[in-house]
Every structure is written in structure tokens, then in C-alpha cells.
Write an enzyme that holds these catalytic residues in place. Structure first.
Site, PDB file in Angstrom:
ATOM      1  N   PHE A 190       0.812  -1.219   0.000  1.00  0.00           N
ATOM      2  CA  PHE A 190       0.000   0.000   0.000  1.00  0.00           C
ATOM      3  C   PHE A 190       0.845   1.269   0.000  1.00  0.00           C
ATOM      4  O   PHE A 190       0.416   2.319   0.476  1.00  0.00           O
ATOM      5  CB  PHE A 190      -0.986   0.014   1.173  1.00  0.00           C
ATOM      6  CG  PHE A 190      -1.819  -1.232   1.262  1.00  0.00           C
ATOM      7  CD1 PHE A 190      -2.634  -1.613   0.208  1.00  0.00           C
ATOM      8  CD2 PHE A 190      -1.775  -2.036   2.388  1.00  0.00           C
ATOM      9  CE1 PHE A 190      -3.405  -2.773   0.285  1.00  0.00           C
ATOM     10  CE2 PHE A 190      -2.529  -3.184   2.477  1.00  0.00           C
ATOM     11  CZ  PHE A 190      -3.356  -3.562   1.418  1.00  0.00           C
ATOM     12  N   ILE A 197       1.147   6.847   1.095  1.00  0.00           N
ATOM     13  CA  ILE A 197       0.638   5.647   1.755  1.00  0.00           C
ATOM     14  C   ILE A 197      -0.875   5.573   1.606  1.00  0.00           C
ATOM     15  O   ILE A 197      -1.589   6.513   1.960  1.00  0.00           O
ATOM     16  CB  ILE A 197       1.025   5.647   3.243  1.00  0.00           C
ATOM     17  CG1 ILE A 197       2.559   5.679   3.372  1.00  0.00           C
ATOM     18  CG2 ILE A 197       0.452   4.437   3.963  1.00  0.00           C
ATOM     19  CD1 ILE A 197       3.046   5.963   4.776  1.00  0.00           C
ATOM     20  N   CYS A 198      -1.338   4.456   1.063  1.00  0.00           N
ATOM     21  CA  CYS A 198      -2.771   4.234   0.882  1.00  0.00           C
ATOM     22  C   CYS A 198      -3.324   3.610   2.152  1.00  0.00           C
ATOM     23  O   CYS A 198      -3.302   2.386   2.321  1.00  0.00           O
ATOM     24  CB  CYS A 198      -3.002   3.316  -0.325  1.00  0.00           C
ATOM     25  SG  CYS A 198      -4.750   2.944  -0.619  1.00  0.00           S
ATOM     26  N   MET A 199      -3.783   4.466   3.057  1.00  0.00           N
ATOM     27  CA  MET A 199      -4.292   4.000   4.343  1.00  0.00           C
ATOM     28  C   MET A 199      -5.427   4.925   4.767  1.00  0.00           C
ATOM     29  O   MET A 199      -5.237   6.136   4.904  1.00  0.00           O
ATOM     30  CB  MET A 199      -3.151   4.004   5.379  1.00  0.00           C
ATOM     31  CG  MET A 199      -3.406   3.151   6.584  1.00  0.00           C
ATOM     32  SD  MET A 199      -1.858   2.770   7.484  1.00  0.00           S
ATOM     33  CE  MET A 199      -1.470   4.352   8.206  1.00  0.00           C
ATOM     34  N   GLY A 270      -5.627  -1.384   7.180  1.00  0.00           N
ATOM     35  CA  GLY A 270      -4.632  -0.394   6.735  1.00  0.00           C
ATOM     36  C   GLY A 270      -4.917   0.014   5.338  1.00  0.00           C
ATOM     37  O   GLY A 270      -4.016   0.402   4.631  1.00  0.00           O
TER      38      GLY A 270
END
Length: 270
Positions: A190, A197-199, A270
Site C-alpha cells: 500500500f 501511503i494508501c491507508m 490499513g
């Protein structure tokens, strides 16, 4: 009384009358506008268009004493102009300690993290301020799941930690920090272009003011492993790995998920 004595007395009385006549003429001239100082005071005493008789009487009866240039300069030197006053206030405000909610919250978290790290021999992560700026941190993630491929990559390439950059906005903790991976370059897990950050937790939609920096870092460590993150051994992309690229990628990510929702990864993953 002799005639000579009478003549002397008469001459003295005439001289006295002439002196009084000249003095009265001077006062009338001042009242009529011949004296510049009296006019200035008279004009300055206007309140709502009416003259203040007390000020006029004082100006006429006492007269206006001219102020010497040296005295005027000394008087002006002792005064602070409004512009200077504003400038001094501005400088003092810049150096005043920041007691905002953001400052108090970050100072508390920073001290707690440092205390926790000092009590452990091998901390999972460490943090430090960038250029003593309370609102910009470096975080070093030293330990990830030892059974993960990412941990093996770090051991094989002698990479002691994953360096993260955090920036806290003015309305923190009511808005999330911006966080990106600085080094090494990571694929999957991610992690996007520029280290974004893909969260969901890092977006306004998924953020809660109760989340701490420690919670953010631990969630990121879990998402790296769950997303099968690996360290890039050979750079395939010619795109710049920078903060600007990361910010652009993250803005695009947020727009996409606001439109279609968070299918993967969910907040819990996440």
C-alpha cells in the site's frame, strides 16, 4: 504744586496711557487672527463644530509659546508610532510560545514516545524532530514482522529501518498528519508513488482525533506486511521519488476513495 512738577506728572500719565493702548491693540490683533498660534488652538478646540471657550481664553490670555525644534524632536523620540507599535507586537507574537491544541498534543506525545523508547532496548520505532520543528517529524520503523518477506529484504540488504516523514497540519489532532516513506523505495504494501501511503486512517474520512502517532506507525507496519510490501532492488520507474510526487498521489487517492469508497484496504486492514 509748581508748574514744572505738574508738567512732569502729566507727561508720565500720557506715557502710561500710550503703553496700555499699544498692549490692547496687540491683544485685539491676536483675537482677530493676526496671531498664528491663537488660531491653531482655536481650530483644534472645535468639538462637533463648536469652539471651546476655555481653550480660546487661555490662548488669548496666556499666549502660545513656540516650541523649539530640539524640544520637539526629543518629545517625538519618546513616542512610539502606531506602525512601530504594531511591528513590535508582531515580533513579540512570533517569538511567543505556542500554546495551541496542536502544540500541546504533539509535545505530550513526543515526550511519551521518547520515554517509552528509553525504557526499551530494541524499540519498534523511534522519532525525532526535523530542525527542532515540533510539527515535522522523522520516524524510523526498525522492526516489522520477522516472518515477512519485507523483513528478509531488510536483512539481506542491511537496511536497519524504514524512514518515514510526518507533517502535522494546523488543525491537528482534528485532521490527520501527512505521512510518506522516504527510504528505501518500497513496492506494494500500500505504498504509492513518491512514498505516499494508501491507508484510510490517514484521510480526513478515516481519521479520529483520538489516534496517536504510535497508533499510526503501528498500523502502517501492519499494512506493509499485509500488503506484501517488498523493497525495490532495481528502480523500474523514472518518476521522481519526492514529497511533491507523494502529495499529488495522495490527493488523487483521496478523491478516488471518496467517490468509490474504501473497498481495499479497509480501515481495519490499513
Amino acid at each position: 504744586m509748581s508748574s514744572r512738577l505738574k508738567e512732569k506728572v502729566t507727561a508720565a500719565i500720557r506715557k502710561f496711557n500710550k503703553s496700555r493702548s499699544r498692549s490692547g491693540s496687540g491683544d485685539k490683533t491676536a483675537e482677530a487672527g493676526g496671531g498664528g498660534g491663537a488660531n491653531v488652538n482655536g481650530a483644534g478646540s472645535n468639538v462637533g463644530g463648536a469652539k471651546n471657550p476655555n481653550v480660546n481664553a487661555m490662548a488669548v490670555g496666556v499666549g502660545v509659546t513656540a516650541e523649539s525644534p530640539g524640544k520637539r524632536l526629543r518629545r517625538q523620540d519618546n513616542k512610539v508610532s502606531p506602525a512601530t507599535s504594531r511591528m513590535v507586537m508582531s515580533v513579540n507574537a512570533q517569538h511567543a510560545p505556542d500554546h495551541s491544541i496542536r502544540a500541546r498534543r504533539l509535545m505530550k506525545e513526543y515526550k511519551e514516545i521518547q520515554k517509552m523508547h528509553n525504557s526499551k532496548r530494541d524499540p519498534v520505532f523511534t522519532v525525532e524532530l526535523i530542525n527542532d520543528n515540533l510539527y515535522e517529524w522523522y520516524a524510523r520503523l526498525h522492526i516489522v514482522d520477522p516472518d515477512s518477506k519485507l523483513a528478509k529484504d531488510m536483512a539481506e540488504m542491511s537496511i536497519p529501518f524504514i524512514l518515514l516523514h510526518l507533517v502535522f497540519p494546523d488543525n491537528f489532532p482534528f485532521a490527520p498528519p501527512f505521512m510518506r516513506v522516504v527510504e528505501p523505495r518500497i513496492e506494494k504494501g500500500f505504498v504509492m508513488e513518491g512514498g505516499a501511503i494508501c491507508m484510510e486512517l490517514l484521510t480526513p474520512r478515516g481519521w479520529a482525533s483520538a489516534y496517536t502517532v504510535e497508533a499510526v506507525l503501528m498500523q502502517f507496519a501492519a499494512s506493509l506486511v499485509k500488503g506484501q510490501g517488498r523493497i525495490v532492488r532495481k528502480t523500474k520507474s523514472a518518476k521522481e521519488f519526492s514529497r511533491r510526487t507523494a502529495e499529488e498521489a495522495f490527493r488523487s487517492l483521496v478523491k478516488t476513495h471518496e467517490k468509490y469508497g474504501w473497498v481495499t484496504p479497509a480501515l481495519s486492514d490499513g
